[in-house]
Design an enzyme around this catalytic site. Structure first.
Site, PDB file in Angstrom:
ATOM      1  N   SER A  45       0.827  -1.205   0.000  1.00  0.00           N
ATOM      2  CA  SER A  45       0.000   0.000   0.000  1.00  0.00           C
ATOM      3  C   SER A  45       0.860   1.252   0.000  1.00  0.00           C
ATOM      4  CB  SER A  45      -0.975   0.005   1.179  1.00  0.00           C
ATOM      5  OG  SER A  45      -0.290  -0.143   2.393  1.00  0.00           O
ATOM      6  N   GLU A  46       2.066   1.176   0.621  1.00  0.00           N
ATOM      7  CA  GLU A  46       3.021   2.285   0.516  1.00  0.00           C
ATOM      8  C   GLU A  46       4.458   1.777   0.587  1.00  0.00           C
ATOM      9  OE1 GLU A  46      -0.620   4.456   1.784  1.00  0.00           O
ATOM     10  OE2 GLU A  46       0.538   3.109   3.056  1.00  0.00           O
ATOM     11  N   THR A  47       5.342   2.564  -0.033  1.00  0.00           N
ATOM     12  CA  THR A  47       6.789   2.371   0.047  1.00  0.00           C
ATOM     13  C   THR A  47       7.406   3.720   0.376  1.00  0.00           C
ATOM     14  OG1 THR A  47       6.791   0.565  -1.569  1.00  0.00           O
ATOM     15  CG2 THR A  47       8.865   1.743  -1.262  1.00  0.00           C
TER      16      THR A  47
END
Length: 260
Positions: A45-47
């Site tokens: 969902s995020e990096t």
């Protein structure tokens, strides 16, 4: 060039729970397009990408990407990245204590490490801005997205745009130790469902606090159970409206990216 990375599960105390996060160290020289491609490759969902701070008084400049776009702020990436850096005890050749400050598009983000038995086990993140109300979405549209009837949705609070964060109060809070159960859907961001969403729950806590007399509010929040990735978050709101969201993390992997 080899660039270090780590993956951690955020808002959990066990592997394969919580919300996965990829953290790319040594991110200097990467273009925005390359960062976006790396985030899409991880497909979390995020990096996050950790860069030297513009102001040496701060810990790092942190950029956050979901699979389709860069984000000005997000909760679980800050918790996970703060946990990782505090656990390392240094960044860019400088020793770190329990208080970190990240430079982000949304502003400065203060972070405090959480300790247990002398070890860093998580982090608390203070939201860089206070509650702002956005557009109101018609209840019929929300009901259609969730497969519910109009009457199933309580409309005491206006819903937020882009992602759809839904919650119910736990009627057995004294027994379960949980106040709220929630789910987050953000298909426009390439995320069918998110197992743990710090920013949405921070906004929810601020919204609930705004309906009550001034005072301290603490919410124990469960998310991700329906996905098989149980997550536990703790949100606090002080009398001035400042919101903190936090939880524990576990390390999953460490390695290198062979990317120029």
């Amino acid at each position: 060039m080899k660039r270090r990375f780590a993956t951690v599960d955020v808002f959990t105390d066990r592997v394969f729970g919580g919300n996965p996060l990829a953290i790319v160290l040594d991110a200097e020289g990467l273009s925005s397009a390359t960062m976006q491609a790396i985030a899409k490759e991880f497909n979390y969902s995020e990096t996050t990408f950790v860069l030297p701070p513009a102001d040496p008084a701060n810990t790092a400049n942190v950029r956050i990407f979901n699979p389709v776009m860069e984000m000005p702020f997000a909760g679980h990436p800050n918790v996970g990245t703060g946990f990782w850096l505090a656990r390392q005890g240094e960044a860019f050749g400088r020793p770190l204590g329990d208080r970190l400050v990240f430079e982000e598009l949304a502003g400065l983000v203060p972070i405090t490490a959480i300790h247990h038995d002398g070890n860093v086990v998580g982090a608390d993140v203070t939201a860089p801005k206070r509650l702002m109300r956005g557009e109101t979405i018609p209840v019929d549209a929300i009901a259609a997205c969730l497969g519910l009837d109009h009457g199933d949705i309580v409309t005491a609070f206006p819903p937020l745009a882009r992602g759809l964060h839904v919650y119910v109060w736990d009627p057995d809070a004294a027994t379960t130790g949980l106040d709220i159960h929630c789910r987050m859907f953000a298909p426009l961001d390439g995320i069918a469902e998110d197992p743990a969403t710090g920013s949405a729950n921070a906004a929810l806590a601020a919204l609930i606090a705004s309906t009550r007399p001034p005072g301290d509010l603490v919410l124990r929040i469960a998310q991700g159970d329906a996905m098989g990735r149980p997550s536990r978050l703790r949100a606090t709101v002080d009398p001035a409206g400042t919101v903190t969201i936090g939880g524990t993390c576990v390390v999953i992997a460490e390695g290198h990216l062979s990317i120029d």
